[in-house]
Design an enzyme around this catalytic site. Structure first.
Site: not given
Length: 381
Positions: A216, A25, A186, A320, A213, A27, A29
């Protein structure tokens, strides 16, 4: 269903960076180098909070450390802005792989949303191809240093958009070009996986795996929907499954009457997730920053990851967003060792959990597990 909570193990006394790691996990970006952001921003005329690499890195960390997932996500406006050309995507992906390898990662899955990188005229297929070109270049650069790493793409659809079917088809179209799985990301609250049920059904028909996701920013209903509607094989974060676990405290008469942990009871959803071995992609530092564990306490010592691990949940450890949280996977392991006194066996189990939960083929998983076991055995020996 009741289970006793087991005491944690003693701490480590060696460097964790050399241990082979598996990252599930992470990302794209959220893992840029600050210096790269500055160079790319200058090329496209994007204004940043700072043009000093150190100060910019601090800005990202401070902005993310707000306790709000909404504000945390706002920091991505700057990284996404500089990832709109083929050259930028290739460079970012290459450096991403190199940084993983430098942290001891031997297998990683990088998740990102192609639909967010079309502002300069690239198509969905072109951006996926560009990222894969960067991944391949990064793997080759790592190999040139005598190390090995394997990285797959998790093609992600944004929850607030209406392109889930299109992105699901994109992922399947690139399954022979680096795409290993699908995700939705998102704003979680208000955008349940049930909104994308048709896309998930299509993926299941294509035998293409999904991680979702869930658990969370939203709680148990989000996790239920991820499992039912999303057919999730893994839960992105999933940490709020702990809300379906009750812990009873009892007085210990043999310890001067002090409170001691007694028994825990798992709800039906928590028992299902645990008993079926559904992997939790837990990101300790990020969970603290975004307020995902606010119900359990304010500090990392209140994170339910240890309770989940001790109860037999399929816990994996992840970063993350390395830029926003200012962490590496090594840092996250160090944090767990310091906070919960994990030993080498604990770290091995967490790493093997991640290897076995990966979206690799069975043969590839077995080879990865063997590699990790051998590395740990040599260390222990």
């Amino acid at each position: 269903m009741t289970e006793p909570i087991v005491d944690a193990a003693p701490a480590l006394d060696f460097d964790l960076k050399n241990l082979p790691k598996v990252s599930l996990h992470d990302h794209l970006d959220g893992g840029l180098r600050p210096a790269t952001i500055i160079e790319l921003a200058e090329a496209v005329g994007h204004t940043l909070p700072s043009t000093d690499a150190v100060a910019l890195g601090e800005w990202f960390r401070e902005s993310a450390d707000s306790g709000s997932l909404v504000r945390y996500l706002e920091t991505f406006d700057h990284t996404i802005a500089v990832m709109q050309t083929k050259e930028a995507l290739v460079r970012v992906a290459k450096e991403f792989v190199e940084d993983l390898a430098d942290d001891g990662v031997v297998y990683g899955e990088v998740r990102w949303a192609p639909e967010q990188h079309l502002q300069k005229g690239l198509t969905l297929d072109e951006v996926v191809d560009a990222v894969q070109e960067g991944i391949d270049a990064g793997v080759e650069a790592v190999a040139a240093t005598g190390r090995d790493i394997q990285v797959g793409q998790l093609i992600t659809a944004m929850r607030h958009a209406d392109r889930s079917q299109e992105i699901a088809e994109l992922a399947v179209r690139h399954r022979e070009n680096g795409a290993v799985g699908f995700d939705i990301a998102g704003a979680e609250d208000g955008f349940p996986p049930s909104r994308f049920k048709d896309a998930f059904t299509y993926l299941a028909e294509q035998h293409f795996p999904a991680t979702v996701h869930a658990g969370e920013a939203a709680g148990l209903d989000s996790i239920r929907s991820a499992l039912l509607d999303g057919r999730a094989l893994r839960l992105g974060h999933g940490v709020r499954i702990a809300e379906d676990i009750s812990v009873e405290f009892e007085v210990d008469p043999e310890n001067d009457g002090e409170e001691a942990v007694g028994m825990v009871t798992l709800g039906e959803l928590a028992a299902w997730v645990r008993d079926r071995g559904i992997a939790l992609e837990i990101c300790p530092s990020s969970n603290l920053q975004t307020g995902a564990i606010a119900e359990f306490g304010e500090g990392i010592e209140s994170h339910p990851i240890d309770m989940l691990y001790q109860l037999g949940f399929n816990v994996t450890v992840n970063t993350d967003n390395r830029l926003m949280s200012g962490v590496t996977l090594t840092n996250e392991f160090e944090l767990l060792v310091e906070t919960f006194d994990y030993d080498l066996d604990d770290l091995l189990e967490l790493t093997l959990n991640a290897a076995e939960a990966s979206f690799l083929s069975l043969d590839e998983k077995e080879a990865l597990v063997e590699y990790i076991n051998d590395a740990y055995a040599n260390l222990a020996g």
